[in-house]
Design a protein around this motif. Structure first.
Motif, PDB file in Angstrom:
ATOM      1  N   TYR A 104       0.831  -1.203   0.000  1.00 59.46           N
ATOM      2  CA  TYR A 104       0.000   0.000   0.000  1.00 59.46           C
ATOM      3  C   TYR A 104       0.865   1.252   0.000  1.00 59.46           C
ATOM      4  CZ  TYR A 104      -3.473   3.458   1.422  1.00 59.46           C
ATOM      5  OH  TYR A 104      -4.293   4.555   1.478  1.00 59.46           O
ATOM      6  N   GLU A 105       0.659   2.134  -0.975  1.00 56.99           N
ATOM      7  CA  GLU A 105       1.408   3.380  -1.070  1.00 56.99           C
ATOM      8  C   GLU A 105       0.474   4.578  -1.153  1.00 56.99           C
ATOM      9  OE1 GLU A 105       3.876   2.878  -4.477  1.00 56.99           O
ATOM     10  OE2 GLU A 105       5.271   1.497  -3.471  1.00 56.99           O
ATOM     11  N   GLY A 106      -0.800   4.383  -0.782  1.00 49.39           N
ATOM     12  CA  GLY A 106      -1.791   5.427  -0.934  1.00 49.39           C
ATOM     13  C   GLY A 106      -1.848   6.392   0.231  1.00 49.39           C
ATOM     14  N   ASP A 107      -2.942   7.148   0.263  1.00 44.12           N
ATOM     15  CA  ASP A 107      -3.151   8.185   1.270  1.00 44.12           C
ATOM     16  C   ASP A 107      -3.305   7.561   2.655  1.00 44.12           C
ATOM     17  OD1 ASP A 107      -3.716  11.110   1.666  1.00 44.12           O
ATOM     18  OD2 ASP A 107      -5.523  10.257   2.550  1.00 44.12           O
ATOM     19  N   ARG A 108      -2.885   8.310   3.678  1.00 49.57           N
ATOM     20  CA  ARG A 108      -2.961   7.804   5.053  1.00 49.57           C
ATOM     21  C   ARG A 108      -3.948   8.589   5.914  1.00 49.57           C
ATOM     22  NH1 ARG A 108       3.056   5.789   7.031  1.00 49.57           N
ATOM     23  NH2 ARG A 108       3.654   4.705   5.105  1.00 49.57           N
ATOM     24  N   THR A 109      -4.762   9.398   5.314  1.00 49.27           N
ATOM     25  CA  THR A 109      -5.785  10.103   6.087  1.00 49.27           C
ATOM     26  C   THR A 109      -6.966   9.162   6.332  1.00 49.27           C
ATOM     27  OG1 THR A 109      -6.738  10.999   4.049  1.00 49.27           O
ATOM     28  CG2 THR A 109      -5.135  12.367   5.230  1.00 49.27           C
ATOM     29  N   THR A 145     -10.074   8.268   5.825  1.00 41.93           N
ATOM     30  CA  THR A 145     -11.237   8.465   4.974  1.00 41.93           C
ATOM     31  C   THR A 145     -11.789   7.119   4.519  1.00 41.93           C
ATOM     32  OG1 THR A 145      -9.936   8.516   2.934  1.00 41.93           O
ATOM     33  CG2 THR A 145     -10.242  10.612   4.108  1.00 41.93           C
ATOM     34  N   LEU A 146     -12.981   7.142   3.925  1.00 46.95           N
ATOM     35  CA  LEU A 146     -13.569   5.915   3.406  1.00 46.95           C
ATOM     36  C   LEU A 146     -12.705   5.332   2.293  1.00 46.95           C
ATOM     37  CD1 LEU A 146     -15.842   3.837   3.269  1.00 46.95           C
ATOM     38  CD2 LEU A 146     -17.116   5.426   1.797  1.00 46.95           C
ATOM     39  N   GLU A 147     -12.138   6.169   1.475  1.00 43.86           N
ATOM     40  CA  GLU A 147     -11.290   5.676   0.387  1.00 43.86           C
ATOM     41  C   GLU A 147     -10.071   4.950   0.943  1.00 43.86           C
ATOM     42  OE1 GLU A 147     -12.574   8.741   0.608  1.00 43.86           O
ATOM     43  OE2 GLU A 147     -14.095   8.450  -0.969  1.00 43.86           O
ATOM     44  N   THR A 148      -9.478   5.499   2.000  1.00 43.39           N
ATOM     45  CA  THR A 148      -8.333   4.833   2.630  1.00 43.39           C
ATOM     46  C   THR A 148      -8.751   3.512   3.241  1.00 43.39           C
ATOM     47  OG1 THR A 148      -7.313   6.965   3.118  1.00 43.39           O
ATOM     48  CG2 THR A 148      -6.516   5.074   4.359  1.00 43.39           C
ATOM     49  N   LEU A 160      -3.653   5.367  12.326  1.00 40.12           N
ATOM     50  CA  LEU A 160      -3.995   6.277  11.236  1.00 40.12           C
ATOM     51  C   LEU A 160      -5.078   7.281  11.628  1.00 40.12           C
ATOM     52  CD1 LEU A 160      -3.979   3.708   8.313  1.00 40.12           C
ATOM     53  CD2 LEU A 160      -2.380   5.599   8.613  1.00 40.12           C
ATOM     54  N   GLY A 161      -5.666   7.108  12.821  1.00 39.25           N
ATOM     55  CA  GLY A 161      -6.651   8.064  13.295  1.00 39.25           C
ATOM     56  C   GLY A 161      -8.096   7.709  13.044  1.00 39.25           C
ATOM     57  N   PHE A 162      -8.380   6.463  12.669  1.00 37.73           N
ATOM     58  CA  PHE A 162      -9.765   6.029  12.486  1.00 37.73           C
ATOM     59  C   PHE A 162     -10.431   5.827  13.845  1.00 37.73           C
ATOM     60  CE2 PHE A 162      -8.068   4.843   8.337  1.00 37.73           C
ATOM     61  CZ  PHE A 162      -9.133   5.059   7.481  1.00 37.73           C
ATOM     62  N   VAL A 177     -16.338   0.612  11.660  1.00 39.16           N
ATOM     63  CA  VAL A 177     -15.610   1.874  11.551  1.00 39.16           C
ATOM     64  C   VAL A 177     -16.601   3.022  11.356  1.00 39.16           C
ATOM     65  CG1 VAL A 177     -13.826   3.133  10.293  1.00 39.16           C
ATOM     66  CG2 VAL A 177     -13.650   0.640  10.544  1.00 39.16           C
ATOM     67  N   ASP A 178     -16.417   4.093  12.126  1.00 39.11           N
ATOM     68  CA  ASP A 178     -17.277   5.276  12.052  1.00 39.11           C
ATOM     69  C   ASP A 178     -16.619   6.337  11.177  1.00 39.11           C
ATOM     70  OD1 ASP A 178     -19.482   4.789  14.214  1.00 39.11           O
ATOM     71  OD2 ASP A 178     -17.603   4.205  15.177  1.00 39.11           O
TER      72      ASP A 178
END
Length: 299
Positions: free
Chosen positions: A21-26, A28-31, A90-92, A120-121
């Motif tokens: 995995y090299e994607g975004d780390r925020t 979000t639903l996409e993450t 990651l802050g989820f 997950v909320d």
């Protein structure tokens, strides 16, 4: 945010590298979607430790050493502890829950709630995230009646309905098997939203890893999930399923299993572990073919 899942012990970079995995780390639903898909397709599923040793550790350093660094597989508790630590780092925000597997179960005598999952909320919407079933959905499922996962040829459906002994709760349906519901859906597992904590998972893990009646103790079970292929090894029976094709089942010899694990399931065993596994499988195979005691005579 309270640190509950020991994320301070997780090497997040190593975990994400293991997933490719090299994607975004925020958070979000996409993450979440990308991480869940990568985890299910990359991190293997097996019960080898409970079959061989009757010990499965759930502390994050042990789990990441086994599943991330050594390339071994694990079952739901291990997967969820690892995934929870990553999401926490990651802050989820999420809640852990436990489910009862229904496949092959007698509804009058429910199995224990020993399947671990996360809810997950995200922005007021809740998403069931099940990375540890082996044949897991490749995407989170929105926690609403009628929520679906159709990201791959094996769809899943979420229903709010009567579950164990008349209690209401959530049921995850899957296609296949006997048609026990409308349009061929069958209940895979049921659960409620009761929060679970690491100590709760430790209790459930002790049962599945050590109890004489746990199927994880009595024989090895291994799974590998792909986008268009699903392989299982149940003791010495290797089964391959592909959408739209007949299921292929083969029986293998104990000596073939270590190579099969490496070639088909992507699970590496060291030489000592491979020898122990072959020995235990030979004992299991011999016990299954051993004739039982002669029938008792009356009178």
């Amino acid at each position: 945010m309270t640190i509950m899942w020991s994320s301070e012990h997780l090497d997040l970079d190593a975990y994400l590298t293991r997933l490719g995995y090299e994607g975004d780390r925020t958070p979000t639903l996409e993450t979440l979607r990308a991480l869940l898909r990568a985890h299910v397709l990359t991190v293997r599923w097996d019960t080898l430790d409970s079959f061989l040793y009757r010990e499965v550790r759930l502390d994050v350093p042990s789990v990441q050493d086994k599943l991330v660094r050594r390339g071994r597989g694990g079952y739901c508790y291990e997967h969820v502890v690892l995934f929870a630590a990553a999401l926490e780092k990651l802050g989820f925000r999420f809640t852990a829950v436990s489910g009862r597997v229904q496949l092959g179960a007698d509804s009058a005598h429910p199995r224990p709630a020993t399947h671990a999952m996360l809810i997950v909320d995200l922005d007021g919407t809740r998403w069931l995230s099940d990375v540890g079933f082996g044949h897991s959905p490749l995407e989170p499922i929105e926690l609403v009646d009628g929520g679906r996962s159709e990201a791959d040829p094996w769809p899943h459906l979420l229903r709010w309905q009567e579950i164990t002994h008349g209690s209401p709760g959530w049921a995850v349906h899957q296609r296949g098997g006997e048609t026990e519901g409308p349009d061929g859906w069958v209940v895979r597992l049921v659960f409620t939203g009761t929060p679970q904590y690491p100590v709760d998972y430790a209790v459930g893990n002790h049962f599945v890893a050590t109890h004489d009646r746990s199927p994880f103790v009595t024989r090895p079970y291994v799974q590998r999930r792909g986008t268009d292929r699903y392989d299982t090894l149940d003791a010495l029976v290797w089964t391959t399923e592909r959408p739209g094709r007949d299921r292929v089942t083969r029986t293998v010899g104990p000596h073939e299993v270590p190579e099969l694990l490496d070639d088909v399931f992507g699970i590496r065993t060291d030489p000592e572990e491979a020898r122990l596994l072959v020995t235990r499988l030979r004992e299991l195979d011999s016990a299954r073919h051993r004739p039982g005691p002669p029938p008792r005579r009356s009178g």
